[in-house]
Design a protein around this motif. Sequence first.
Motif, PDB file in Angstrom:
ATOM      1  N   ILE A   1       0.957  -2.646  -6.469  1.00  9.21           N
ATOM      2  CA  ILE A   1       0.946  -1.459  -5.602  1.00  9.21           C
ATOM      3  C   ILE A   1      -0.459  -0.891  -5.561  1.00  9.21           C
ATOM      4  O   ILE A   1      -1.031  -0.501  -6.582  1.00  9.21           O
ATOM      5  CB  ILE A   1       1.937  -0.389  -6.096  1.00  9.21           C
ATOM      6  N   VAL A   2      -0.985  -0.859  -4.355  1.00  7.74           N
ATOM      7  CA  VAL A   2      -2.325  -0.297  -4.121  1.00  7.74           C
ATOM      8  C   VAL A   2      -2.117   1.113  -3.583  1.00  7.74           C
ATOM      9  O   VAL A   2      -1.213   1.332  -2.775  1.00  7.74           O
ATOM     10  CB  VAL A   2      -3.038  -1.179  -3.061  1.00  7.74           C
ATOM     11  N   THR A   3      -2.913   2.048  -4.040  1.00  8.20           N
ATOM     12  CA  THR A   3      -2.693   3.429  -3.598  1.00  8.20           C
ATOM     13  C   THR A   3      -3.882   3.980  -2.822  1.00  8.20           C
ATOM     14  O   THR A   3      -5.028   3.558  -3.031  1.00  8.20           O
ATOM     15  CB  THR A   3      -2.454   4.359  -4.802  1.00  8.20           C
ATOM     16  N   ALA A   4      -3.576   4.913  -1.925  1.00  2.00           N
ATOM     17  CA  ALA A   4      -4.639   5.616  -1.201  1.00  2.00           C
ATOM     18  C   ALA A   4      -4.048   6.897  -0.654  1.00  2.00           C
ATOM     19  O   ALA A   4      -2.897   6.906  -0.197  1.00  2.00           O
ATOM     20  CB  ALA A   4      -5.179   4.765  -0.058  1.00  2.00           C
ATOM     21  N   THR A   5      -4.818   7.969  -0.696  1.00  2.00           N
ATOM     22  CA  THR A   5      -4.367   9.232  -0.101  1.00  2.00           C
ATOM     23  C   THR A   5      -5.450   9.715   0.843  1.00  2.00           C
ATOM     24  O   THR A   5      -6.616   9.797   0.462  1.00  2.00           O
ATOM     25  CB  THR A   5      -4.108  10.289  -1.192  1.00  2.00           C
ATOM     26  N   ILE A   6      -5.038   9.991   2.064  1.00  2.00           N
ATOM     27  CA  ILE A   6      -6.007  10.476   3.052  1.00  2.00           C
ATOM     28  C   ILE A   6      -5.707  11.931   3.374  1.00  2.00           C
ATOM     29  O   ILE A   6      -4.633  12.439   3.051  1.00  2.00           O
ATOM     30  CB  ILE A   6      -5.983   9.623   4.344  1.00  2.00           C
TER      31      ILE A   6
ATOM     32  N   LEU B   1       4.312   7.983  -8.317  1.00  2.00           N
ATOM     33  CA  LEU B   1       5.323   7.084  -7.782  1.00  2.00           C
ATOM     34  C   LEU B   1       4.930   5.616  -7.954  1.00  2.00           C
ATOM     35  O   LEU B   1       5.784   4.762  -8.197  1.00  2.00           O
ATOM     36  CB  LEU B   1       5.577   7.398  -6.304  1.00  2.00           C
ATOM     37  N   ALA B   2       3.645   5.316  -7.845  1.00  2.00           N
ATOM     38  CA  ALA B   2       3.206   3.913  -7.937  1.00  2.00           C
ATOM     39  C   ALA B   2       3.626   3.256  -9.251  1.00  2.00           C
ATOM     40  O   ALA B   2       4.292   2.214  -9.247  1.00  2.00           O
ATOM     41  CB  ALA B   2       1.706   3.794  -7.690  1.00  2.00           C
ATOM     42  N   PRO B   3       3.278   3.832 -10.423  1.00  2.00           N
ATOM     43  CA  PRO B   3       3.722   3.183 -11.661  1.00  2.00           C
ATOM     44  C   PRO B   3       5.227   3.252 -11.849  1.00  2.00           C
ATOM     45  O   PRO B   3       5.831   2.366 -12.456  1.00  2.00           O
ATOM     46  CB  PRO B   3       2.994   3.966 -12.774  1.00  2.00           C
TER      47      PRO B   3
ATOM     48  N   LEU C   1       0.853  -1.181   0.000  1.00  5.84           N
ATOM     49  CA  LEU C   1       0.000   0.000   0.000  1.00  5.84           C
ATOM     50  C   LEU C   1       0.893   1.236   0.000  1.00  5.84           C
ATOM     51  O   LEU C   1       1.746   1.393   0.870  1.00  5.84           O
ATOM     52  CB  LEU C   1      -0.903   0.013   1.247  1.00  5.84           C
ATOM     53  N   LEU C   2       0.710   2.083  -0.991  1.00  6.50           N
ATOM     54  CA  LEU C   2       1.441   3.352  -1.059  1.00  6.50           C
ATOM     55  C   LEU C   2       0.464   4.430  -0.603  1.00  6.50           C
ATOM     56  O   LEU C   2      -0.550   4.690  -1.258  1.00  6.50           O
ATOM     57  CB  LEU C   2       1.911   3.623  -2.489  1.00  6.50           C
ATOM     58  N   ALA C   3       0.756   5.019   0.572  1.00  5.32           N
ATOM     59  CA  ALA C   3      -0.227   5.914   1.197  1.00  5.32           C
ATOM     60  C   ALA C   3       0.241   7.362   1.172  1.00  5.32           C
ATOM     61  O   ALA C   3       1.342   7.677   1.612  1.00  5.32           O
ATOM     62  CB  ALA C   3      -0.463   5.468   2.639  1.00  5.32           C
ATOM     63  N   GLY C   4      -0.605   8.222   0.668  1.00  8.05           N
ATOM     64  CA  GLY C   4      -0.284   9.634   0.591  1.00  8.05           C
ATOM     65  C   GLY C   4      -1.020  10.435   1.653  1.00  8.05           C
ATOM     66  O   GLY C   4      -1.893   9.921   2.354  1.00  8.05           O
ATOM     67  N   CYS C   5      -0.640  11.705   1.740  1.00  7.89           N
ATOM     68  CA  CYS C   5      -1.264  12.614   2.698  1.00  7.89           C
ATOM     69  C   CYS C   5      -1.543  13.919   1.971  1.00  7.89           C
ATOM     70  O   CYS C   5      -0.678  14.450   1.275  1.00  7.89           O
ATOM     71  CB  CYS C   5      -0.305  12.859   3.862  1.00  7.89           C
ATOM     72  N   ALA C   6      -2.772  14.416   2.130  1.00  5.56           N
ATOM     73  CA  ALA C   6      -3.196  15.578   1.341  1.00  5.56           C
ATOM     74  C   ALA C   6      -2.881  16.915   1.986  1.00  5.56           C
ATOM     75  O   ALA C   6      -3.397  17.943   1.539  1.00  5.56           O
ATOM     76  CB  ALA C   6      -4.703  15.470   1.063  1.00  5.56           C
TER      77      ALA C   6
ATOM     78  N   ILE D   1       3.460  -1.438   3.941  1.00 10.27           N
ATOM     79  CA  ILE D   1       2.933  -0.097   3.653  1.00 10.27           C
ATOM     80  C   ILE D   1       4.112   0.842   3.461  1.00 10.27           C
ATOM     81  O   ILE D   1       5.099   0.779   4.204  1.00 10.27           O
ATOM     82  CB  ILE D   1       2.069   0.416   4.831  1.00 10.27           C
ATOM     83  N   MET D   2       3.995   1.684   2.438  1.00 12.95           N
ATOM     84  CA  MET D   2       4.983   2.761   2.291  1.00 12.95           C
ATOM     85  C   MET D   2       4.217   4.071   2.396  1.00 12.95           C
ATOM     86  O   MET D   2       3.236   4.289   1.667  1.00 12.95           O
ATOM     87  CB  MET D   2       5.712   2.665   0.949  1.00 12.95           C
ATOM     88  N   SER D   3       4.640   4.926   3.291  1.00 13.96           N
ATOM     89  CA  SER D   3       3.958   6.193   3.506  1.00 13.96           C
ATOM     90  C   SER D   3       4.763   7.334   2.893  1.00 13.96           C
ATOM     91  O   SER D   3       5.973   7.411   3.071  1.00 13.96           O
ATOM     92  CB  SER D   3       3.794   6.448   5.003  1.00 13.96           C
ATOM     93  N   LEU D   4       4.057   8.197   2.184  1.00 10.27           N
ATOM     94  CA  LEU D   4       4.710   9.394   1.624  1.00 10.27           C
ATOM     95  C   LEU D   4       4.456  10.618   2.516  1.00 10.27           C
ATOM     96  O   LEU D   4       4.705  11.749   2.117  1.00 10.27           O
ATOM     97  CB  LEU D   4       4.205   9.678   0.196  1.00 10.27           C
TER      98      LEU D   4
END
Lengths: 223, 133
Positions: free
Chosen positions: A62-67, A45-47, A23-28, A89-92
Amino acid sequence: MIFAEWKPIDELVDKLSRYRKVLLAGCATCVAECAAGGEKEVETLAPLLSLAMKKKGFEIEIVTATIEKQCEWEFVEELAEKAEDVDAIMSLACGIGVQALAERFSEKPVYPGVNTSGLTIREEAGVWLSRCAACGDCILGETFGFCPVARCAKSLTNGPCGGTRREGKCEISEDIDCVWYQIVKRAEERGQLESLSGVRKTKNWSNSRHGGPKRVIREDLRK
Amino acid sequence: MGKDSEKKNMSRIVVLYCQNSISKNADIETITGHLEDIIVEPVMMVCSSKIQVSDLLKILDNGADAVEVIACPEKACGFLTGSRKADKRMEYAKSLLCKIDVNTERLSLTYGIELSVDEIIEIARKRAEIISS
């Protein structure tokens, strides 16, 4: 804002290559402002990671989500369903967000995808300048709005040093403004040069990271 | 060799074209029917500025051999700064490919106006040749 930048891609590939699904997790919030970890950066970054992995012969999903914020538990909870289904999980987000995910999803390895490096202002599109060092003893009211802790190479609170260049640049680089030059200039403009003539007392660093890990409690805000 | 096997060996070029860069008479839908040697997948954009770096990388990650963006020349861009934005994003996307040691020729931006179907096919064919060499 809190400022962060992508870690080298090789480093990210190295960390993730042992996993099948990540899971590649972003922050808004902050990291989106500095174009490091918002939705756009996650979807870029995912692709990129996937292509890099394929080139090295690894298969990864790679599954993506941004909270909205990775520093608020209510938002972190939104990642629970996706987090359950992945190997890592990788957090950005900044270091705060990475640790929040690591705490909430403690059974999964959580990796930082960015290096958090400062507190900045966006001067113009694509340019960020360091402005605050979170020293915990703010003297901006005495230095005419210029922070010598963050913006002086020596963090002098009684400047300037003898190294200011003629054009008001710092001795370490002609690309860097001497902040004490700027402080003095503004004091002159305001007719308040005298206010800089006294010696400022030794800075209290105990309220910054130098004082150790902090736990701050506001009883008036607690339930 | 059956037709499916033949297609597997063909370069697959995705062409993202600005709607204003092609001739009003160009019937883009006929493109895939023309070709024996490459697979061209045309995708219309309102303006080349609509491309995002993430889109370019996703298309490559999904199996395209190359992405060719067709934009209006800068001075002819109907949205004034659209082509310039597309150019900057393309440069950034290529720099990212460079970081992971992937052939940057797999992404390309070509300027054109009033292009015919044949001209678009030629652009795609040239891209296929470049990445195969």
